[in-house]
Each structure stands twice: as structure tokens, then as C-alpha cells.
Design a protein around this motif. Structure first.
Motif, PDB file in Angstrom:
ATOM      1  N   THR A 165       0.833  -1.208   0.000  1.00  0.00           N
ATOM      2  CA  THR A 165       0.000   0.000   0.000  1.00  0.00           C
ATOM      3  C   THR A 165       0.862   1.251   0.000  1.00  0.00           C
ATOM      4  N   ARG A 166       1.910   1.254   0.813  1.00  0.00           N
ATOM      5  CA  ARG A 166       2.806   2.414   0.835  1.00  0.00           C
ATOM      6  C   ARG A 166       3.493   2.599  -0.507  1.00  0.00           C
ATOM      7  N   ALA A 167       3.892   1.488  -1.129  1.00  0.00           N
ATOM      8  CA  ALA A 167       4.547   1.577  -2.438  1.00  0.00           C
ATOM      9  C   ALA A 167       3.581   2.129  -3.485  1.00  0.00           C
ATOM     10  N   ARG A 168       2.359   1.647  -3.472  1.00  0.00           N
ATOM     11  CA  ARG A 168       1.392   2.118  -4.469  1.00  0.00           C
ATOM     12  C   ARG A 168       0.989   3.562  -4.231  1.00  0.00           C
ATOM     13  N   ARG A 169       1.043   4.017  -2.988  1.00  0.00           N
ATOM     14  CA  ARG A 169       0.728   5.421  -2.725  1.00  0.00           C
ATOM     15  C   ARG A 169       1.812   6.354  -3.249  1.00  0.00           C
ATOM     16  N   ARG A 170       3.010   5.818  -3.495  1.00  0.00           N
ATOM     17  CA  ARG A 170       4.044   6.606  -4.160  1.00  0.00           C
ATOM     18  C   ARG A 170       3.708   6.776  -5.641  1.00  0.00           C
ATOM     19  N   ILE A 171       2.941   5.832  -6.172  1.00  0.00           N
ATOM     20  CA  ILE A 171       2.607   5.834  -7.592  1.00  0.00           C
ATOM     21  C   ILE A 171       1.273   6.525  -7.831  1.00  0.00           C
ATOM     22  N   PHE A 172       0.286   6.115  -7.054  1.00  0.00           N
ATOM     23  CA  PHE A 172      -1.076   6.582  -7.251  1.00  0.00           C
ATOM     24  C   PHE A 172      -1.461   7.608  -6.186  1.00  0.00           C
ATOM     25  N   GLY A 173      -2.503   8.375  -6.483  1.00  0.00           N
ATOM     26  CA  GLY A 173      -2.961   9.369  -5.523  1.00  0.00           C
ATOM     27  C   GLY A 173      -3.582   8.752  -4.293  1.00  0.00           C
ATOM     28  N   ALA A 174      -4.352   7.683  -4.481  1.00  0.00           N
ATOM     29  CA  ALA A 174      -5.007   6.979  -3.369  1.00  0.00           C
ATOM     30  C   ALA A 174      -5.147   5.517  -3.746  1.00  0.00           C
ATOM     31  N   THR A 175      -5.110   4.638  -2.744  1.00  0.00           N
ATOM     32  CA  THR A 175      -5.365   3.216  -2.947  1.00  0.00           C
ATOM     33  C   THR A 175      -6.707   2.893  -2.319  1.00  0.00           C
ATOM     34  N   ILE A 176      -7.598   2.281  -3.098  1.00  0.00           N
ATOM     35  CA  ILE A 176      -8.973   2.066  -2.663  1.00  0.00           C
ATOM     36  C   ILE A 176      -9.269   0.570  -2.664  1.00  0.00           C
ATOM     37  N   ASP A 177      -9.683   0.044  -1.528  1.00  0.00           N
ATOM     38  CA  ASP A 177     -10.069  -1.360  -1.411  1.00  0.00           C
ATOM     39  C   ASP A 177     -11.171  -1.664  -2.435  1.00  0.00           C
ATOM     40  N   ARG A 178     -11.038  -2.803  -3.106  1.00  0.00           N
ATOM     41  CA  ARG A 178     -11.992  -3.137  -4.167  1.00  0.00           C
ATOM     42  C   ARG A 178     -13.422  -3.267  -3.649  1.00  0.00           C
ATOM     43  N   HIS A 179     -13.592  -3.482  -2.334  1.00  0.00           N
ATOM     44  CA  HIS A 179     -14.930  -3.582  -1.760  1.00  0.00           C
ATOM     45  C   HIS A 179     -15.511  -2.211  -1.378  1.00  0.00           C
ATOM     46  N   ASP A 180     -14.706  -1.170  -1.500  1.00  0.00           N
ATOM     47  CA  ASP A 180     -15.123   0.169  -1.065  1.00  0.00           C
ATOM     48  C   ASP A 180     -15.730   0.933  -2.239  1.00  0.00           C
ATOM     49  N   LEU A 181     -16.936   0.556  -2.623  1.00  0.00           N
ATOM     50  CA  LEU A 181     -17.602   1.210  -3.748  1.00  0.00           C
ATOM     51  C   LEU A 181     -17.809   2.694  -3.467  1.00  0.00           C
ATOM     52  N   ARG A 182     -18.198   3.019  -2.235  1.00  0.00           N
ATOM     53  CA  ARG A 182     -18.415   4.424  -1.905  1.00  0.00           C
ATOM     54  C   ARG A 182     -17.140   5.234  -2.076  1.00  0.00           C
ATOM     55  N   GLY A 183     -16.007   4.639  -1.691  1.00  0.00           N
ATOM     56  CA  GLY A 183     -14.739   5.331  -1.840  1.00  0.00           C
ATOM     57  C   GLY A 183     -14.415   5.602  -3.298  1.00  0.00           C
ATOM     58  N   VAL A 184     -14.665   4.622  -4.152  1.00  0.00           N
ATOM     59  CA  VAL A 184     -14.424   4.792  -5.589  1.00  0.00           C
ATOM     60  C   VAL A 184     -15.298   5.922  -6.138  1.00  0.00           C
ATOM     61  N   VAL A 185     -16.584   5.862  -5.817  1.00  0.00           N
ATOM     62  CA  VAL A 185     -17.524   6.868  -6.313  1.00  0.00           C
ATOM     63  C   VAL A 185     -17.153   8.250  -5.787  1.00  0.00           C
ATOM     64  N   ARG A 186     -16.785   8.312  -4.523  1.00  0.00           N
ATOM     65  CA  ARG A 186     -16.432   9.602  -3.921  1.00  0.00           C
ATOM     66  C   ARG A 186     -15.224  10.222  -4.621  1.00  0.00           C
ATOM     67  N   ARG A 187     -14.202   9.432  -4.894  1.00  0.00           N
ATOM     68  CA  ARG A 187     -13.002   9.964  -5.543  1.00  0.00           C
ATOM     69  C   ARG A 187     -13.304  10.422  -6.976  1.00  0.00           C
ATOM     70  N   ILE A 188     -14.103   9.634  -7.684  1.00  0.00           N
ATOM     71  CA  ILE A 188     -14.430  10.025  -9.058  1.00  0.00           C
ATOM     72  C   ILE A 188     -15.261  11.301  -9.065  1.00  0.00           C
ATOM     73  N   LYS A 189     -16.253  11.380  -8.178  1.00  0.00           N
ATOM     74  CA  LYS A 189     -17.095  12.582  -8.135  1.00  0.00           C
ATOM     75  C   LYS A 189     -16.303  13.815  -7.718  1.00  0.00           C
TER      76      LYS A 189
END
Length: 304
Positions: A165-189
Motif C-alpha cells: 500500500t505504501r509503495a502504491r501510494r508513491r505511484i497513485f494518488g489513493a489506494t482504494i479497497d476493491r470492496h469500497d464502492l463508496r470510496g471509488v464513487v467519492r473519488r471520481i465525483k
């Protein structure tokens, strides 16, 4: 099933193999490029010889998806798949532990105007990625051109999960658990681009059956659901290692038109058609080692 209990301290001997693996990834990330490729190829060849179960899964997938190939060509593709995925381990280490900026000269990004056009709509972007062996290095290279968040599956080992997770946060803005649909929608919105790979079998309840390499494959519904909930354009992204084993090509295609359509099977089929077309360009780089067809339509026997 009983819940696994982990030691509180990562210094516990249980984690020593994990620390060794993490150390090996840091070392691999710093190897000269040709040596990286040689080490990765060697890992792939070794696993091809030893991992009988994974070899069987890979051979089954390839037989189902490439019936037009000769038996010898399919055997060769199985071996090439293990080699490519062995190299993928070293590429992952490079993406997680290396410096993405130092690899800019290795990346060609085609179709940047398609990504820019999608972002300009102001509704965020859902990026459709694929489980190629180059996945995490592709994410690092993508970040050089366009920022994105990523949807991922948490690792069962808590130490490796923290490292990953720490490594991917160096690459991506946020790492979102695949079960966290609300998190995905929130970031896109909120206007973010989110990298999402919908090409694995998540079971009958989450899926519809749609064509994939001539097979009826359980295909997740969530792609169309996210697009419907957010109104975000859906941009297909291709990425692969070039034959020189030293450079990479990323390509953003135009956003899907009229997606979602309201027909879950049709939407899933469109996603699968894009993924299949991308795989056919470099089939050995795909993650054939996973059980893509483990969920079968009612009445059909398992294939593995």
C-alpha cells in the motif's frame, strides 16, 4: 473458518520471510536493466518447471482461449507466459521501489489526447486497466503523464499489505479497497481518475456472463454501475512491454460512447471485447495464471 491471528510485532519470526521478500524487491529494483530482465526470466522459467498447478491453470486457459493454435504453439505460449510474469515480478519491484521519473525515457504514451479530453469533462475518469504482468510498472509510468487513484485487492499478509500500500501510494494518488464502492464513487465525483481492472472472476453474485475469447465468462457488473453512479467517462487503457524488453507503450483509447447502455450483458461484453483485443497483441504478458473461468454458467462443469 477460524480467523487468522497475527503477531503484533512485525519483528516476529513469522514475518522474516516477508522481510526477505521485501528486501529482495528493493535489490531487484536497483539492478541494471538487462540483469533485471535476465533475473525475471530466470524466475519465470523456474516457476514454470515447479508450479505444476499454476501450469495446469495456465494451459487450460490458453487451450480455451486459443483453440486455433497448434498444441505446440499453446505449450510455447504457456512457457512464455511464465517468463513474462517472472519478468513482471521484477517490473513490479521496479515500480514499487524505484524512481518512476528515471524511467520516463522508457515510456511512450499514445492517445494522451483521449485521456485529456475525458478529464476535461470535469466528472472524473474511470480508467479500465488489465491484469498484465506489467500492471504495477504500467501504473508508475502512467503517473508520469496523468495522476490516478487505484482500486486494489488488499493482501492477506499484513506486513506485505503495508509495504504494498505504501509503495502504491508513491505511484497513485489513493489506494482504494476493491470492496469500497463508496470510496471509488467519492473519488471520481471529486474529479479524480481511478484505475480499475475488471478482468477477474469475482463469482456469480457479482457478475453476468459475457463472451470472452469465445467463452461465457463471469464478468463483474461493477464497471457499468460505477459509470452510472458517477457519470464519468470510461477510458480503456492498453499497456505492454515492447519486444526490446527495455521500453513500454501505454495507449489511452477514446472513452466508450453510450456507456453504460442499461444492458448489463452488453456492457460487460464491450469491456471484455476491449480486454481481449488488447491481450491478443501480447498474449504472453497476460496473467493467465489465475482461474479466469472458475465460475461457470448453470449446468456447465468446471474447467480446472
Amino acid at each position: 473458518m477460524a480467523k487468522t491471528h497475527y503477531p503484533r510485532s512485525f519483528a516476529h519470526p513469522r514475518y522474516w520471510p516477508t522481510w526477505l521478500a521485501i528486501g529482495a524487491m528493493h535489490v531487484a529494483a536497483r539492478l541494471p536493466w538487462r540483469l533485471k530482465m535476465a533475473v525475471g526470466s530466470g524466475i519465470g522459467r523456474l516457476v514454470w518447471r515447479l508450479a505444476k498447478r499454476r501450469r495446469h491453470i495456465t494451459a487450460t486457459n490458453i487451450a480455451l482461449c486459443f483453440p486455433e493454435k497448434s498444441a505446440e504453439a499453446r505449450r510455447r505460449l504457456v512457457k512464455d507466459t511464465f517468463i513474462a510474469n517472472g519478468i513482471g515480478l521484477v517490473e513490479t519491484a521496479t515500480g514499487w521501489c524505484g524512481n518512476a521519473e528515471a524511467m520516463r525515457h522508457r515510456a511512450v504514451f499514445l492517445g494522451q489526447e483521449n485521456m485529456a479530453r475525458a478529464q476535461a469533462r470535469g466528472k472524473g475518469v474511470l480508467i479500465i486497466g488489465i491484469h498484465f504482468s506489467t500492471l504495477d510498472l504500467g501504473g508508475a509510468l502512467h503517473s508520469l503523464f496523468f495522476p490516478a487513484d487505484v482500486v486494489y485487492r488488499p493482501h492477506d499478509n499484513p506486513l506485505f499489505e503495508r509495504f504494498m500500500t505504501r509503495a502504491r501510494r508513491r505511484i497513485f494518488g489513493a489506494t482504494i479497497d476493491r470492496h469500497d464502492l463508496r470510496g471509488v464513487v467519492r473519488r471520481i465525483k471529486a474529479g479524480h481518475s481511478v484505475w480499475y481492472s475488471p478482468d477477474q472472476d469475482f463469482g456469480r453474485e457479482a457478475s453476468v456472463f459475457a463472451p470472452f475469447f469465445g467463452q461465457q465468462a463471469a464478468t463483474i457488473r461493477l464497471t457499468a454501475k460505477i459509470a452510472r453512479m458517477t457519470g464519468a467517462p470510461v477510458v480503456p487503457l492498453r499497456f505492454h512491454r515492447n519486444p526490446d524488453n527495455a521500453t513500454y507503450t501505454l495507449e489511452a483509447l477514446p472513452a466508450f460512447e453510450d456507456f453504460p447502455s442499461g444492458d448489463e450483458v452488453d456492457d460487460a461484453a464491450r469491456i471484455n471485447a476491449f480486454i481481449e483485443q488488447a491481450i491478443r497483441k501480447h498474449p504472453e504478458q497476460y496473467l493467465w495464471l489465475h482461474r479466469r473461468f472458475k465460475t461457470r454458467p448453470e449446468g456447465e462443469a468446471g474447467v480446472y
